[in-house]
Design an enzyme around this catalytic site. Sequence first.
Site, PDB file in Angstrom:
ATOM      1  N   GLY A  35       0.849  -1.222   0.000  1.00 11.41           N
ATOM      2  CA  GLY A  35      -0.024  -0.047  -0.078  1.00 11.41           C
ATOM      3  C   GLY A  35       0.933   1.227   0.012  1.00 11.41           C
ATOM      4  CG  HIS A  38       5.032   5.276  -4.581  1.00  8.00           C
ATOM      5  ND1 HIS A  38       5.740   4.698  -5.668  1.00  8.00           N
ATOM      6  CD2 HIS A  38       5.705   4.692  -3.537  1.00  8.00           C
ATOM      7  CE1 HIS A  38       6.577   3.750  -5.383  1.00  8.00           C
ATOM      8  NE2 HIS A  38       6.462   3.639  -3.974  1.00  8.00           N
ATOM      9  CG  HIS A  41       3.015   0.862  -5.830  1.00 11.45           C
ATOM     10  ND1 HIS A  41       3.358   2.167  -4.822  1.00 11.45           N
ATOM     11  CD2 HIS A  41       3.744  -0.253  -5.486  1.00 11.45           C
ATOM     12  CE1 HIS A  41       3.900   1.545  -3.871  1.00 11.45           C
ATOM     13  NE2 HIS A  41       4.253   0.125  -4.014  1.00 11.45           N
ATOM     14  CD  GLN A  65       7.052  -7.660   3.911  1.00  9.62           C
ATOM     15  OE1 GLN A  65       6.067  -8.484   3.497  1.00  9.62           O
ATOM     16  NE2 GLN A  65       7.707  -6.708   3.283  1.00  9.62           N
ATOM     17  CB  VAL A 181       9.180   5.175 -10.934  1.00 13.81           C
ATOM     18  CG1 VAL A 181       8.683   6.712 -11.264  1.00 13.81           C
ATOM     19  CG2 VAL A 181       8.479   4.040 -11.828  1.00 13.81           C
ATOM     20  CB  SER A 190      10.932   4.280  -1.360  1.00 11.98           C
ATOM     21  OG  SER A 190      10.485   3.759   0.006  1.00 11.98           O
TER      22      SER A 190
HETATM   23  O1  PAF Z   1       7.917  -5.230  -1.943  1.00 16.62           O
HETATM   24  C1  PAF Z   1       6.997  -5.163  -1.141  1.00 16.62           C
HETATM   25  O2  PAF Z   1       6.255  -4.270  -1.433  1.00 16.62           O
HETATM   26  C2  PAF Z   1       6.469  -6.323  -0.279  1.00 16.62           C
HETATM   27  O3  PAF Z   1       7.788  -6.628   0.391  1.00 16.62           O
HETATM   28  C3  PAF Z   1       5.723  -7.119  -0.778  1.00 16.62           C
HETATM   29  C4  PAF Z   1       6.129  -7.940  -2.229  1.00 16.62           C
HETATM   30  C5  PAF Z   1       4.351  -6.816  -1.241  1.00 16.62           C
HETATM   31  C6  PAF Z   1       5.216  -8.667   0.178  1.00 16.62           C
HETATM   32  O4  PAF Z   1       4.737  -7.987   1.434  1.00 16.62           O
END
Ligand code: PAF
Length: 285
Positions: A35, A38, A41, A65, A181, A190
């Site tokens: 989410g 930007h 994405h 993560q 980008v 980011s």
């Molecule tokens: O790169 C990311 O945004 C995350 O690590 C991902 C691949 C969506 C996994 O949660």
Amino acid sequence: MTARPVVLETIADVRTAIAAQRAAGRSIALTPTLGALHDGHLAHVARAAELADVRVVSIFVNPTQFGQGEDLEKYPRDLDADLDLLGSHDVAYVFAPSVTEMYPSGPTATVVTAGRIGTLYEGAARPGHFDGVLTVVAKLLDIVTPDIVTFGQKDAQQLFLVRRMIDDLNIPVRVEIIDTVRESDGLALSSRNRYLDAKERRAARTLSIALEAAASSADRGLDATLAAAQAAFMGEPLVKLDYFKVVQPKTFIPVDDDYRGKAIAIVAATLGGTRLIDNEQLYLN
Ligand code: PAF
């Protein structure tokens, strides 16, 4: 102008929607995200639109993560803004599950391990991070069953590990790599850039400056490449360099002095409390 995507919150709903699209003969592309979307994405979604009939974006701040003391709680979440942004990009579905939907009994006992490379660089700074990433990506691929999944070159180590997992586990999906980008001064987009204050934001361009300096010195060998990068960080006290390495694209192991050919320079640094990463492909001579 197209409509906002349909938001699916449960795995069952995703499976039903995908089955209907499959029954109509349509191909599916998935862009997994945390989410806080930007333009980076949107580049994924635009490429997905060229490759598949139906676009799915997953938006899930995956707790497994994030390590202790990392930014899980403060990680930006604004589903409404994300849906608005995707609204003009012809995305059929956003899969936005809750944590309990993805992990009903807490973190899964079964985990995809990223192995030794998963303990280096980002993995050294963020122990367990890549096991969390690979496990959630494996789950998302199993839930959405896309033909194509997009991953960004910006997270080069993640991309390497995801591709290896897909290969190792024979997951039937094609990975489409999306170029980084950048802002006009070179800073890679980011979601974490929004944590930077004005001074940090100015200093943040040091990462891409160092990468460019390294790439343009690569024809003079590894030492010259590393020295050029090092010089870029001198005199920029706001940037705390964690690592700057040159790795082999096929193994992600650091190159040695004799190495010649394609390589990737990877960098991570913190500015204030914000950790930024970037990378650049280069050719060592
Ligand atoms: O790169 C990311 O945004 C995350 O690590 C991902 C691949 C969506 C996994 O949660």
